[in-house]
Design a protein around this motif. Structure first.
Motif, PDB file in Angstrom:
ATOM      1  N   THR A   1       0.827  -1.203   0.000  1.00  0.00           N
ATOM      2  CA  THR A   1       0.000   0.000   0.000  1.00  0.00           C
ATOM      3  C   THR A   1       0.862   1.254   0.000  1.00  0.00           C
ATOM      4  OG1 THR A   1      -1.802  -1.117   1.162  1.00  0.00           O
ATOM      5  CG2 THR A   1      -1.734   1.289   1.302  1.00  0.00           C
ATOM      6  N   ILE A   2       1.859   1.283   0.870  1.00  0.00           N
ATOM      7  CA  ILE A   2       2.724   2.462   0.969  1.00  0.00           C
ATOM      8  C   ILE A   2       3.479   2.687  -0.336  1.00  0.00           C
ATOM      9  CG2 ILE A   2       4.713   3.434   2.172  1.00  0.00           C
ATOM     10  CD1 ILE A   2       3.745   1.840   4.649  1.00  0.00           C
ATOM     11  N   ALA A   3       3.978   1.608  -0.935  1.00  0.00           N
ATOM     12  CA  ALA A   3       4.718   1.744  -2.190  1.00  0.00           C
ATOM     13  C   ALA A   3       3.825   2.295  -3.297  1.00  0.00           C
ATOM     14  CB  ALA A   3       5.301   0.390  -2.596  1.00  0.00           C
ATOM     15  N   THR A   4       2.567   1.849  -3.339  1.00  0.00           N
ATOM     16  CA  THR A   4       1.643   2.337  -4.366  1.00  0.00           C
ATOM     17  C   THR A   4       1.339   3.812  -4.163  1.00  0.00           C
ATOM     18  OG1 THR A   4       0.654   0.137  -4.554  1.00  0.00           O
ATOM     19  CG2 THR A   4      -0.611   1.980  -5.432  1.00  0.00           C
ATOM     20  N   VAL A   5       1.139   4.225  -2.913  1.00  0.00           N
ATOM     21  CA  VAL A   5       0.890   5.640  -2.630  1.00  0.00           C
ATOM     22  C   VAL A   5       2.103   6.477  -3.015  1.00  0.00           C
ATOM     23  CG1 VAL A   5       0.438   7.329  -0.811  1.00  0.00           C
ATOM     24  CG2 VAL A   5      -0.790   5.147  -0.825  1.00  0.00           C
ATOM     25  N   GLU A   6       3.294   5.989  -2.699  1.00  0.00           N
ATOM     26  CA  GLU A   6       4.507   6.727  -3.049  1.00  0.00           C
ATOM     27  C   GLU A   6       4.644   6.896  -4.564  1.00  0.00           C
ATOM     28  OE1 GLU A   6       7.426   5.521   0.700  1.00  0.00           O
ATOM     29  OE2 GLU A   6       7.489   4.344  -1.165  1.00  0.00           O
ATOM     30  N   LYS A   7       4.200   5.894  -5.317  1.00  0.00           N
ATOM     31  CA  LYS A   7       4.362   5.933  -6.769  1.00  0.00           C
ATOM     32  C   LYS A   7       3.244   6.696  -7.461  1.00  0.00           C
ATOM     33  CE  LYS A   7       5.010   2.903 -10.792  1.00  0.00           C
ATOM     34  NZ  LYS A   7       5.174   1.489 -11.248  1.00  0.00           N
ATOM     35  N   HIS A   8       1.981   6.474  -7.020  1.00  0.00           N
ATOM     36  CA  HIS A   8       0.833   7.013  -7.750  1.00  0.00           C
ATOM     37  C   HIS A   8       0.069   8.102  -6.995  1.00  0.00           C
ATOM     38  CE1 HIS A   8       1.257   3.907 -10.817  1.00  0.00           C
ATOM     39  NE2 HIS A   8       1.337   3.000  -9.853  1.00  0.00           N
ATOM     40  N   GLY A   9       0.296   8.229  -5.711  1.00  0.00           N
ATOM     41  CA  GLY A   9      -0.425   9.228  -4.928  1.00  0.00           C
ATOM     42  C   GLY A   9      -1.540   8.651  -4.089  1.00  0.00           C
ATOM     43  N   TRP A  10      -2.051   7.507  -4.471  1.00  0.00           N
ATOM     44  CA  TRP A  10      -3.080   6.828  -3.682  1.00  0.00           C
ATOM     45  C   TRP A  10      -3.120   5.360  -4.072  1.00  0.00           C
ATOM     46  CZ3 TRP A  10      -4.351   9.321  -8.185  1.00  0.00           C
ATOM     47  CH2 TRP A  10      -5.174   8.644  -9.090  1.00  0.00           C
ATOM     48  N   CYS A  11      -3.837   4.585  -3.274  1.00  0.00           N
ATOM     49  CA  CYS A  11      -4.033   3.164  -3.523  1.00  0.00           C
ATOM     50  C   CYS A  11      -5.505   2.849  -3.295  1.00  0.00           C
ATOM     51  CB  CYS A  11      -3.165   2.340  -2.571  1.00  0.00           C
ATOM     52  SG  CYS A  11      -3.341   0.549  -2.738  1.00  0.00           S
ATOM     53  N   SER A  12      -6.101   2.049  -4.163  1.00  0.00           N
ATOM     54  CA  SER A  12      -7.483   1.604  -3.985  1.00  0.00           C
ATOM     55  C   SER A  12      -7.467   0.173  -3.470  1.00  0.00           C
ATOM     56  CB  SER A  12      -8.260   1.690  -5.302  1.00  0.00           C
ATOM     57  OG  SER A  12      -8.412   3.033  -5.701  1.00  0.00           O
ATOM     58  N   LEU A  13      -7.953  -0.014  -2.252  1.00  0.00           N
ATOM     59  CA  LEU A  13      -7.901  -1.309  -1.581  1.00  0.00           C
ATOM     60  C   LEU A  13      -9.239  -2.024  -1.674  1.00  0.00           C
ATOM     61  CD1 LEU A  13      -6.095  -0.329   1.740  1.00  0.00           C
ATOM     62  CD2 LEU A  13      -5.067  -1.364  -0.285  1.00  0.00           C
ATOM     63  N   LEU A  14      -9.207  -3.305  -1.961  1.00  0.00           N
ATOM     64  CA  LEU A  14     -10.398  -4.142  -1.930  1.00  0.00           C
ATOM     65  C   LEU A  14     -10.462  -4.861  -0.596  1.00  0.00           C
ATOM     66  CD1 LEU A  14     -12.833  -5.640  -3.167  1.00  0.00           C
ATOM     67  CD2 LEU A  14     -11.198  -7.279  -4.138  1.00  0.00           C
ATOM     68  N   VAL A  15     -11.623  -4.814   0.048  1.00  0.00           N
ATOM     69  CA  VAL A  15     -11.849  -5.537   1.298  1.00  0.00           C
ATOM     70  C   VAL A  15     -12.924  -6.583   1.025  1.00  0.00           C
ATOM     71  CG1 VAL A  15     -12.425  -5.380   3.743  1.00  0.00           C
ATOM     72  CG2 VAL A  15     -11.291  -3.457   2.599  1.00  0.00           C
ATOM     73  N   PRO A  16     -12.534  -7.830   0.771  1.00  0.00           N
ATOM     74  CA  PRO A  16     -13.533  -8.861   0.479  1.00  0.00           C
ATOM     75  C   PRO A  16     -14.275  -9.270   1.738  1.00  0.00           C
ATOM     76  CG  PRO A  16     -11.335  -9.814   0.518  1.00  0.00           C
ATOM     77  CD  PRO A  16     -11.159  -8.332   0.695  1.00  0.00           C
ATOM     78  N   GLY A  17     -15.515  -9.644   1.570  1.00  0.00           N
ATOM     79  CA  GLY A  17     -16.336 -10.086   2.692  1.00  0.00           C
ATOM     80  C   GLY A  17     -17.622 -10.676   2.172  1.00  0.00           C
ATOM     81  N   THR A  18     -18.599 -10.829   3.050  1.00  0.00           N
ATOM     82  CA  THR A  18     -19.905 -11.285   2.595  1.00  0.00           C
ATOM     83  C   THR A  18     -20.407 -10.378   1.481  1.00  0.00           C
ATOM     84  OG1 THR A  18     -20.345 -12.083   4.837  1.00  0.00           O
ATOM     85  CG2 THR A  18     -22.226 -11.903   3.341  1.00  0.00           C
ATOM     86  N   VAL A  19     -20.230  -9.070   1.664  1.00  0.00           N
ATOM     87  CA  VAL A  19     -20.400  -8.082   0.601  1.00  0.00           C
ATOM     88  C   VAL A  19     -19.112  -7.271   0.553  1.00  0.00           C
ATOM     89  CG1 VAL A  19     -21.741  -6.135  -0.258  1.00  0.00           C
ATOM     90  CG2 VAL A  19     -22.893  -7.975   0.997  1.00  0.00           C
ATOM     91  N   ASP A  20     -18.518  -7.160  -0.618  1.00  0.00           N
ATOM     92  CA  ASP A  20     -17.236  -6.471  -0.745  1.00  0.00           C
ATOM     93  C   ASP A  20     -17.394  -4.958  -0.613  1.00  0.00           C
ATOM     94  OD1 ASP A  20     -16.188  -8.957  -1.301  1.00  0.00           O
ATOM     95  OD2 ASP A  20     -15.974  -8.597  -3.458  1.00  0.00           O
ATOM     96  N   PHE A  21     -16.312  -4.314  -0.191  1.00  0.00           N
ATOM     97  CA  PHE A  21     -16.214  -2.868  -0.342  1.00  0.00           C
ATOM     98  C   PHE A  21     -14.775  -2.525  -0.672  1.00  0.00           C
ATOM     99  CE2 PHE A  21     -15.277  -3.438   4.155  1.00  0.00           C
ATOM    100  CZ  PHE A  21     -14.358  -2.449   4.487  1.00  0.00           C
ATOM    101  N   ALA A  22     -14.559  -1.303  -1.122  1.00  0.00           N
ATOM    102  CA  ALA A  22     -13.222  -0.854  -1.501  1.00  0.00           C
ATOM    103  C   ALA A  22     -13.073   0.603  -1.096  1.00  0.00           C
ATOM    104  CB  ALA A  22     -12.999  -1.018  -3.006  1.00  0.00           C
ATOM    105  N   TYR A  23     -11.851   0.989  -0.767  1.00  0.00           N
ATOM    106  CA  TYR A  23     -11.630   2.389  -0.406  1.00  0.00           C
ATOM    107  C   TYR A  23     -10.206   2.802  -0.741  1.00  0.00           C
ATOM    108  CZ  TYR A  23      -9.384   0.854   4.025  1.00  0.00           C
ATOM    109  OH  TYR A  23      -8.566   0.279   4.978  1.00  0.00           O
ATOM    110  N   THR A  24     -10.023   4.104  -0.831  1.00  0.00           N
ATOM    111  CA  THR A  24      -8.716   4.650  -1.159  1.00  0.00           C
ATOM    112  C   THR A  24      -7.906   4.906   0.107  1.00  0.00           C
ATOM    113  OG1 THR A  24      -9.461   6.954  -1.076  1.00  0.00           O
ATOM    114  CG2 THR A  24      -9.653   5.802  -3.201  1.00  0.00           C
ATOM    115  N   VAL A  25      -6.611   4.878  -0.060  1.00  0.00           N
ATOM    116  CA  VAL A  25      -5.672   5.315   0.968  1.00  0.00           C
ATOM    117  C   VAL A  25      -4.645   6.200   0.274  1.00  0.00           C
ATOM    118  CG1 VAL A  25      -3.888   4.622   2.616  1.00  0.00           C
ATOM    119  CG2 VAL A  25      -5.958   3.240   2.370  1.00  0.00           C
ATOM    120  N   GLY A  26      -4.421   7.387   0.804  1.00  0.00           N
ATOM    121  CA  GLY A  26      -3.391   8.268   0.275  1.00  0.00           C
ATOM    122  C   GLY A  26      -3.887   9.581  -0.292  1.00  0.00           C
TER     123      GLY A  26
END
Length: 278
Positions: free
Chosen positions: A14-39
């Motif tokens: 995650t940190i490497a992606t933020v350093e390279k692109h400015g943010w990272c979009s993370l997938l959180v799998p579960g019974t129902v998925d969600f995703a969010y940005t960091v950075g």
């Protein structure tokens, strides 16, 4: 810098992606998925963005598209529809209530060293363009998206309120919004758990009638735990085992038997989901 003290380890990618692109979009799998940005807050001083309830990899792409779109048009007002994210549909942003932070945004919390940064929700309509707070919107658009702009305590009953309520503190080795085989009487508090089976990632939470109960149903596991805190004692129940409540109030654990598995499989096939609405 806000994230200057972040340790790598589990969040190295995650940190490497933020350093390279400015943010990272993370997938959180579960019974129902969600995703969010960091950075985003770190790199551009704009809120992080979360999206719920659609195909996971697609949500990551839509979040990236949303960021690029907002960098072109500027940050919109809350509840102001805009296009350019999901083809053929409007979307809108709404600020997420702080009460969801601990349950949903663990990576962001670590990234920002415990700082509370703003998060806004990217909301999508149903195929007819109706927003999820519209009673005429499809059930899937209303239930697959958390109403993150509401406090957890004010969220409509269902899977997302369970996720927000328990956060990372759910006692059993499953998600609070995962389906469990149980009985209506047990959920209503008229009977108590007497037999709990855990096998292949799913729970059977039954009263003394076992699989012979005439009100078997499928319900969210978290609702059973809310109604019966005694289930907290089964946090260490191994998969492939059954816990039976003894007369002294302790749980006796034994390996699952073939007949028990057969009864469980048959009950799962014939039981109907129970939708809790209050």
């Amino acid at each position: 810098m806000i994230c200057g003290g972040v340790r790598r380890g589990r969040d190295t990618e995650t940190i490497a992606t933020v350093e390279k692109h400015g943010w990272c979009s993370l997938l959180v799998p579960g019974t129902v998925d969600f995703a969010y940005t960091v950075g985003l807050w770190h790199s551009f001083q704009i809120p992080e963005i979360v999206m719920f309830g659609l195909a996971g990899e697609h949500m990551q792409l839509w979040l990236n598209t949303c960021v690029e779109r907002l960098r072109d048009i500027g940050w919109p007002a809350a509840e102001a529809p805009f296009t350019g994210v999901i083809e053929g549909h409007e979307t809108m942003l709404r600020p997420v209530d702080e009460s969801w932070r601990a349950a949903l945004f663990g990576t962001a919390y670590r990234f920002y060293g415990g700082w509370s940064v703003p998060v806004w929700q990217l909301v999508w309509p149903d195929g007819a363009g109706r927003w999820p707070w519209n009673d005429e919107a499809t059930v899937s658009s209303r239930t697959r998206q958390a109403f993150g702009w509401l406090p957890v305590s004010a969220h409509p009953a269902g899977s997302w309120r369970l996720v927000g309520t328990f956060g990372n503190d759910f006692p059993l080795p499953a998600e609070p919004d995962s389906w469990a085989l149980t009985t209506r009487s047990l959920l209503a508090g008229r009977t108590s758990p007497a037999v709990v089976a855990f096998d292949d990632g799913r729970f059977d939470v039954l009263d003394a009638r076992g699989y012979a109960a005439d009100d078997l149903c499928l319900a969210y596991l978290g609702h059973a735990v809310e109604q019966h805190p005694s289930l907290n004692a089964l946090s260490d129940l191994p998969t492939g085992h059954v816990a039976t409540l003894a007369t002294d109030g302790t749980w006796q654990r034994t390996p699952s038997s073939d007949p028990q598995r057969t009864e469980s499989t048959a009950a799962w096939r014939t039981s109907q989901p129970l939708r809790v609405t209050s």
